[in-house]
Design an enzyme around this catalytic site. Sequence first.
Site, PDB file in Angstrom:
ATOM      1  N   LYS A 126     -47.888 -43.698  82.967  1.00 27.86           N
ATOM      2  CA  LYS A 126     -47.502 -42.451  82.302  1.00 27.86           C
ATOM      3  C   LYS A 126     -48.790 -41.744  81.897  1.00 27.86           C
ATOM      4  O   LYS A 126     -49.586 -42.277  81.121  1.00 27.86           O
ATOM      5  CB  LYS A 126     -46.625 -42.737  81.087  1.00 27.86           C
ATOM      6  CG  LYS A 126     -46.059 -41.487  80.453  1.00 27.86           C
ATOM      7  CD  LYS A 126     -44.918 -41.850  79.512  1.00 27.86           C
ATOM      8  CE  LYS A 126     -44.203 -40.626  78.975  1.00 27.86           C
ATOM      9  NZ  LYS A 126     -45.052 -39.697  78.251  1.00 27.86           N
ATOM     10  N   CYS A 422     -41.218 -31.651  39.708  1.00 27.35           N
ATOM     11  CA  CYS A 422     -41.704 -31.082  40.959  1.00 27.35           C
ATOM     12  C   CYS A 422     -43.139 -30.597  40.772  1.00 27.35           C
ATOM     13  O   CYS A 422     -43.419 -29.843  39.841  1.00 27.35           O
ATOM     14  CB  CYS A 422     -40.813 -29.915  41.385  1.00 27.35           C
ATOM     15  SG  CYS A 422     -41.516 -28.965  42.744  1.00 27.35           S
TER      16      CYS A 422
HETATM   17  S1  IVH Z   1     -41.290 -38.461  85.414  1.00 25.05           S
HETATM   18  C1  IVH Z   1     -37.479 -35.904  83.678  1.00 25.05           C
HETATM   19  N1  IVH Z   1     -43.584 -39.644  85.647  1.00 25.05           N
HETATM   20  O1  IVH Z   1     -43.967 -37.615  80.425  1.00 25.05           O
HETATM   21  C2  IVH Z   1     -38.894 -36.150  83.420  1.00 25.05           C
HETATM   22  N2  IVH Z   1     -43.285 -38.172  83.827  1.00 25.05           N
HETATM   23  O2  IVH Z   1     -42.312 -38.018  78.138  1.00 25.05           O
HETATM   24  C3  IVH Z   1     -39.423 -36.966  84.540  1.00 25.05           C
HETATM   25  N3  IVH Z   1     -45.243 -37.935  82.395  1.00 25.05           N
HETATM   26  O3  IVH Z   1     -42.737 -34.363  80.434  1.00 25.05           O
HETATM   27  C4  IVH Z   1     -40.803 -37.202  84.330  1.00 25.05           C
HETATM   28  N4  IVH Z   1     -46.535 -39.290  83.513  1.00 25.05           N
HETATM   29  O4  IVH Z   1     -44.850 -34.695  81.747  1.00 25.05           O
HETATM   30  C5  IVH Z   1     -42.857 -38.788  84.935  1.00 25.05           C
HETATM   31  N5  IVH Z   1     -45.568 -40.753  86.001  1.00 25.05           N
HETATM   32  C6  IVH Z   1     -44.844 -39.904  85.288  1.00 25.05           C
HETATM   33  C7  IVH Z   1     -45.347 -39.260  84.136  1.00 25.05           C
HETATM   34  C8  IVH Z   1     -44.530 -38.407  83.429  1.00 25.05           C
HETATM   35  C9  IVH Z   1     -46.448 -38.471  82.468  1.00 25.05           C
HETATM   36  C10 IVH Z   1     -44.810 -36.988  81.341  1.00 25.05           C
HETATM   37  C11 IVH Z   1     -44.031 -35.812  81.851  1.00 25.05           C
HETATM   38  C12 IVH Z   1     -42.863 -35.656  80.915  1.00 25.05           C
HETATM   39  C13 IVH Z   1     -43.217 -36.606  79.813  1.00 25.05           C
HETATM   40  C14 IVH Z   1     -41.982 -37.159  79.178  1.00 25.05           C
END
Ligand code: IVH
Length: 716
Positions: A126, A422
Amino acid sequence: MTDTDQTHVPAEARARSAKLRELLEHHGRLYHVLDDPVIADAEYDGLFRELLTLEETYPALKDPASPTMRVGGAVLDSLPTRAHSLPMYSLDNVFNMAEGREFVRKMLRLLPGADERDMAFWTEPKLDGLAMELIYEKGLLVCALTRGDGETGEEVTANMRTVRTVPLRLASRPPLPPLLEVRGEVLMNKKDFAALNLRQQETGGRTFANPRNAAAGSVRQLDSAEAARRPLRFIAYGIGKTEWAEGSPWSTQQEIMLGLREFGFAAAPGAALCPSLEAVERWYDGLVRERENFPFELDGAVAKVNSLALQERLGFTARAPRFAVAFKFEAEQARTTLEDILIQVGRTGVLTPVAQLAPVNVGGVVVRRATLHNEDEIRVCDLRIGDTVLVRRAGDVIPEIVAALPELRTGRERAFVFPDRCPSCGGQVVREAGEAARRCVNRACPAVRREAVRHFVSKAGLDVQGLGDKLVERLLDAGRVNDPAALFRLEEKDLLDLERMGKKAAANVLKALDEARKKTTLPRLLAALGIRHIGEQTAKALAREFGSLQAVEAAEADDLRRVRDVGPEAAASIRDFFASPGNRELLRALKEAGLCPAEEKAPPETGPSPASPDGTQPGKEGRNAGAQPARPSPLAGKTLLFTGTLPSLGRREASRLAEEAGATLVGSVSARLDYLVVGDNPGSKLARAEAAGVAILAEADFLRLIGRSENNRGKS
Ligand code: IVH
């Protein structure tokens, strides 16, 4: 390009520019996407300059997909917005494997017949940056949109064009998809971030707290030439809407990612196909060990069901896909000193203790304050001012104190006494039974008012651009404003009286307020009111269900609870809010100030469109040709209340019809109620209405009363 243009360019120049573009794209990709350059930077720069010169000499050679278009030029006043064709969702988080397993069990419950053993997951790190959507039409980049609120993003096309890892043209042999929306994360490598901060320091520019802030700030730069100097990267992780002439070639997440690589996108290193949840666990452990070796920051891992057919069956909640989950890394911790405990008064009067800390770096962010939640927590942790404490930060979450380290006490620490008055108004503070918080109950408390006004105009509320906390504070201190409605009555002279406020700045503030007034929607207004437990999502759901502020105000707790996300506490809090005379006065004042958002658009009707109450279809040929057809108001002056589930009308549609017919919707049964319209499972209102002698109608009676009965439908 026209034929005349073509003749202006010598054939060699045309051929050379095509060759140069091909070379630059190829070497750019080796360098930026594959991290495997084969020519020296100076050589690349030489080719680049050669192409630039050719394009300047023969403007007909200019092409939006040329590598020279990555340089950036235009300076904008503000970023335009655009709706996403498909919403950009968030991800649900889990914090350990037990929660991860539960998430997968939940998936399986939604997929009758599916076997856990057949379920493969595509796993990726992530990435800790910001989400971006790149839109390609016929293979050409036409638009880059930030995630924004998930539904509407900001257009940052010029800036994203400057990012080397963004293909300006899809790198693949035809046939190219007519439409491809690629989603991914924009981020900055840790090394590039450090270098950028150093440069900013030297040149007196602003420095950034961490790579993610730097990436976000750079993407939203209004000057694309400056954006071009920022070392941004784009890493793809998925797609939005796509159109294919021959049907999509992809049936799994893995195939999408392979396809995107072929199109020239960088994908996250370390991704894998895991055939089982156990494999996900092993892969995750490996990622945790490798985390520090990644060139950019990670904040966890993402596991997605690999099969697109299963993804589709699982679908989405209001917030996030059901087929993907984020495994968040454990929070980072650091030690520091608790220097003091201050009390903040929130917009609902809650007194929150806030820890003042000796500044400490926790996972790349300098932390100076931490929330202490409430007085019990201070007691339970036995926190004393002067203590050494452990501070934790998890992603975006507000830092918190994990524990005090009493073994490090010197004897000079002192206990903290929670105030019983307060700190803002000196008024009485109460702690209601069953509640952990103490609350200032003085509705006129300056701190409560200040927070309410601040919240009203903040991003979570009406999002009034250019009306920051400082200005709100000055307006309150100067007595120009004491509630949100007063903001919308401000005149130039009220502002000019403030120190350091010129004519131009005043005009900007008034313009911003006026714009906010015009673009206010019902969900935004509901969220801005700062009703306890009503955030952005719940406000949207309420608006969708009830359609008007009046209908929300009139709804009883039972009706409110039918809305997804509204639990008993939220329902009670909405009722309390609208019951307060002060709040009703505020709503009246807001309406007078022009803040009465138009009704939410009702969902498309399935049946035939109803005739107007007099049985005619409103139209040009009618009696009122050209003008708005005058509608009789069969319920003018009557009060009305709905209860239970109506057989054909949704609640919002019913409320809208009642209001159109002139009725006033009320919230509860009383002897003054004229009509109770009853559906299935009516609850206690029916009995009360019967006892009070109120006229009770079924949906059909109601429709007849307003001239929309079945008999009337279509009889034009
Ligand atoms: S899949 C429906 N894959 O994480 C959303 N997201 O916490 C599907 N993000 O807004 C996202 N790395 O910007 C996906 N390998 C990854 C990711 C990722 C970072 C972010 C993304 C999303 C956020 C959600």
